[in-house]
Design a protein around this motif. Structure first.
Motif, PDB file in Angstrom:
ATOM      1  N   ALA A  85       0.730  -1.232  -0.159  1.00 34.40           N
ATOM      2  CA  ALA A  85      -0.082   0.016   0.030  1.00 34.40           C
ATOM      3  C   ALA A  85       0.792   1.223   0.061  1.00 34.40           C
ATOM      4  O   ALA A  85       0.592   2.385  -0.794  1.00 34.40           O
ATOM      5  CB  ALA A  85      -0.938  -0.043   1.128  1.00 34.40           C
ATOM      6  N   LEU A 125      -7.064  -8.218   1.207  1.00 31.77           N
ATOM      7  CA  LEU A 125      -7.694  -7.043   0.746  1.00 31.77           C
ATOM      8  C   LEU A 125      -8.025  -5.950   1.720  1.00 31.77           C
ATOM      9  O   LEU A 125      -8.284  -4.798   1.658  1.00 31.77           O
ATOM     10  CB  LEU A 125      -8.789  -7.461  -0.126  1.00 31.77           C
ATOM     11  CG  LEU A 125      -8.517  -8.288  -1.558  1.00 31.77           C
ATOM     12  CD1 LEU A 125      -9.631  -8.790  -2.162  1.00 31.77           C
ATOM     13  CD2 LEU A 125      -7.706  -7.386  -2.413  1.00 31.77           C
ATOM     14  N   SER A 126      -8.547  -6.545   3.135  1.00 35.74           N
ATOM     15  CA  SER A 126      -8.837  -5.677   3.984  1.00 35.74           C
ATOM     16  C   SER A 126      -7.656  -5.039   4.726  1.00 35.74           C
ATOM     17  O   SER A 126      -8.005  -3.916   5.110  1.00 35.74           O
ATOM     18  CB  SER A 126      -9.591  -6.885   5.127  1.00 35.74           C
ATOM     19  OG  SER A 126     -10.769  -7.515   4.549  1.00 35.74           O
ATOM     20  N   ASP A 129      -7.224  -2.087   2.556  1.00 39.50           N
ATOM     21  CA  ASP A 129      -8.418  -1.218   2.735  1.00 39.50           C
ATOM     22  C   ASP A 129      -7.960  -0.205   4.144  1.00 39.50           C
ATOM     23  O   ASP A 129      -8.081   0.914   3.978  1.00 39.50           O
ATOM     24  CB  ASP A 129      -9.668  -1.678   2.956  1.00 39.50           C
ATOM     25  CG  ASP A 129     -10.151  -2.597   1.466  1.00 39.50           C
ATOM     26  OD1 ASP A 129      -9.786  -2.184   0.431  1.00 39.50           O
ATOM     27  OD2 ASP A 129     -10.983  -3.335   1.902  1.00 39.50           O
ATOM     28  N   ALA A 130      -7.480  -0.933   4.965  1.00 39.73           N
ATOM     29  CA  ALA A 130      -7.003  -0.492   6.306  1.00 39.73           C
ATOM     30  C   ALA A 130      -5.680   0.354   6.360  1.00 39.73           C
ATOM     31  O   ALA A 130      -5.453   1.122   7.443  1.00 39.73           O
ATOM     32  CB  ALA A 130      -7.213  -1.506   7.203  1.00 39.73           C
ATOM     33  N   PRO A 134      -5.001   3.847   1.642  1.00 43.10           N
ATOM     34  CA  PRO A 134      -5.427   2.571   0.981  1.00 43.10           C
ATOM     35  C   PRO A 134      -5.234   2.432  -0.448  1.00 43.10           C
ATOM     36  O   PRO A 134      -5.244   3.408  -1.075  1.00 43.10           O
ATOM     37  CB  PRO A 134      -7.008   2.695   1.719  1.00 43.10           C
ATOM     38  CG  PRO A 134      -6.926   3.676   2.600  1.00 43.10           C
ATOM     39  CD  PRO A 134      -5.996   4.559   2.244  1.00 43.10           C
ATOM     40  N   PRO A 136      -7.469   1.514  -3.557  1.00 38.14           N
ATOM     41  CA  PRO A 136      -8.511   1.345  -3.775  1.00 38.14           C
ATOM     42  C   PRO A 136      -9.083   0.267  -4.452  1.00 38.14           C
ATOM     43  O   PRO A 136      -8.154  -0.147  -5.273  1.00 38.14           O
ATOM     44  CB  PRO A 136      -9.023   2.824  -4.487  1.00 38.14           C
ATOM     45  CG  PRO A 136      -7.868   3.227  -5.058  1.00 38.14           C
ATOM     46  CD  PRO A 136      -6.538   2.737  -3.988  1.00 38.14           C
ATOM     47  N   ALA A 137     -10.303  -0.233  -4.465  1.00 39.59           N
ATOM     48  CA  ALA A 137     -10.849  -1.439  -5.274  1.00 39.59           C
ATOM     49  C   ALA A 137     -10.555  -1.250  -6.673  1.00 39.59           C
ATOM     50  O   ALA A 137     -10.118  -2.230  -7.419  1.00 39.59           O
ATOM     51  CB  ALA A 137     -12.270  -1.685  -4.885  1.00 39.59           C
ATOM     52  N   ARG A 156     -14.530  -6.766  -4.713  1.00 39.75           N
ATOM     53  CA  ARG A 156     -13.345  -6.301  -3.993  1.00 39.75           C
ATOM     54  C   ARG A 156     -12.376  -5.764  -4.850  1.00 39.75           C
ATOM     55  O   ARG A 156     -11.407  -5.190  -4.267  1.00 39.75           O
ATOM     56  CB  ARG A 156     -13.204  -6.914  -2.982  1.00 39.75           C
ATOM     57  CG  ARG A 156     -14.307  -7.220  -2.033  1.00 39.75           C
ATOM     58  CD  ARG A 156     -13.978  -7.886  -0.328  1.00 39.75           C
ATOM     59  NE  ARG A 156     -13.053  -6.924   0.286  1.00 39.75           N
ATOM     60  CZ  ARG A 156     -12.394  -7.085   1.178  1.00 39.75           C
ATOM     61  NH1 ARG A 156     -12.408  -8.348   1.866  1.00 39.75           N
ATOM     62  NH2 ARG A 156     -11.429  -6.046   1.858  1.00 39.75           N
TER      63      ARG A 156
END
Length: 294
Positions: A85, A125-126, A129-130, A134, A136-137, A156
Motif C-alpha cells: 500500500a 484486501l482488508s 483497505d485499512a 489505502p 482503492p478497489a 472487492r
C-alpha cells in the motif's frame, strides 16, 4: 462490459512479459527502450510477469509516458499489505493513474506460508483497505480462476486477470463477473506459421505450469483430463490455451477471447526463453494486426 473509465486505463490489448522484470544491472537500458516502444506502439498495459513487486514497475513507468503498468501477478505471500500500500501510494503520486496492482495467491510449492488462499486474499484486501494510504478497489485486480475468487474480484477489486485460460473460461468468468467488472485474461502466443514447430515451442513452455494444481484443477473443470497434461500437454490443450500462427491468425484467435467477454487481453509472446527475450519484432507485427483500439 466494463465502464469506459476502467477499460480506458487498461486499453484493449496489453503485453505480458516476465523479461521486463530484471535484477540484472546490465539490462535496465534495454528494458527501458523496450517499454518505451510498447508505449509508442499503442499497447494499453504492460503486465510485469514472474512474481514482481511494486518496485519493478518504477523503471517502466519512468521510461514511458502513457501506458499503464501492472503487476501480473504480485504474490500476497511475499509482500506485506502495508508495504504494498505504501509503495503503491508513492507510485500514484509520481505517476497518477498509471499503475495497477495485480494480486494473486501464487502456488503452494512457491511459498512456505501458503494456505487457505481464498481467506488469505480476503484478509489481504482488508489490510489494503485499512492502510494509512489505502489501495482503492478500482486500483487492483485479482488473478482469479475459480468462481469464488472471480466473485471476490467482482466485489472487492476492479476485476480479474486470469492466467492460462481458454475462450470457454473467459465466457464463464464473464458470467460470474457480470457486466461491469474488468476481465483481462492473459493469452500466450507463438508467432510461428508452422503448426508443428509452434506446438513444440508452446509445449516446452507449458510444461513448466502443468505441475501446478491451481492451473490443472481449473483446466479439469473445463473438461480436460489428466491425459491432456502429459508430455508437456496434448495438442488439444495446446490449441486451447495458446494462439499460434502468423500475426493475422493470432489476431483472429485473440478476437475469440474478446467476443467471449474479455475487455482486455494481455498478450504473452512465447519464445525459446520468454523469461529473458524481449521479442520486439513480434510486438511490432502484433501491434499492426491486433485491435489496440476500438
Amino acid at each position: 462490459m466494463t465502464t469506459e473509465r476502467t477499460l480506458g486505463r487498461f486499453g484493449r490489448i496489453g503485453v505480458w512479459s516476465s523479461a521486463l522484470k530484471t535484477e540484472d544491472p546490465a539490462r535496465p537500458g534495454e528494458i527501458a527502450d523496450a517499454a518505451a516502444e510498447l508505449d509508442g506502439l499503442g499497447y494499453g498495459t504492460i503486465w510485469i510477469g514472474r512474481n514482481p513487486g511494486v518496485a519493478h514497475a518504477v523503471p517502466l513507468l519512468e521510461a514511458t509516458s502513457r501506458i499503464t503498468v501492472a503487476t501480473g501477478i504480485l504474490s500476497i505471500w511475499q509482500h506485506t499489505a502495508a508495504d504494498v500500500a505504501a509503495q503503491r501510494a508513492g507510485l500514484e503520486r509520481a505517476h497518477p493513474g498509471r499503475f495497477a496492482l495485480g494480486l494473486g495467491v501464487s502456488h503452494g510449492h512457491l511459498s512456505e506460508r501458503y494456505g487457505r488462499p481464498y481467506s488469505a486474499m480476503k484478509e489481504y484486501l482488508s489490510a489494503l483497505d485499512a492502510a494509512p494510504e489505502p489501495v482503492p478497489a478500482e486500483g487492483r485486480v485479482l488473478a482469479a480462476l475459480g468462481p469464488n475468487m472471480l466473485e471476490l474480484s467482482r466485489v472487492r477489486a476492479a476485476g480479474a486477470h486470469p492466467y492460462l485460460v481458454t475462450v470457454e473460461h473467459t465466457a464463464k468468468a464473464r458470467e460470474v463477473l457480470g457486466d461491469h467488472a474488468l476481465l483481462a485474461p492473459e493469452l500466450k502466443v507463438v508467432l510461428d506459421p508452422d503448426p508443428d514447430s509452434a506446438r513444440r515451442t508452446a509445449r516446452d513452455y507449458l510444461g513448466f505450469y502443468l505441475p501446478m494444481p491451481n492451473y490443472t484443477n481449473n483446466l479439469l473443470r473445463l473438461g480436460f483430463t489428466e491425459g491432456d497434461f502429459r508430455d508437456g500437454g496434448s495438442d488439444r490443450l495446446i490449441d486451447a490455451v495458446f494462439a499460434t500462427g502468423d500475426a493475422d491468425a493470432i489476431a483472429e484467435q485473440a478476437g475469440a477471447y474478446l467476443a467471449a467477454g474479455a475487455d482486455h487481453l494481455a498478450i504473452q509472446v512465447v519464445t525459446g526463453d520468454p523469461t529473458r527475450d524481449l521479442p520486439r519484432d513480434a510486438w511490432r507485427r502484433l501491434a499492426e494486426a491486433l485491435p489496440l483500439s476500438d
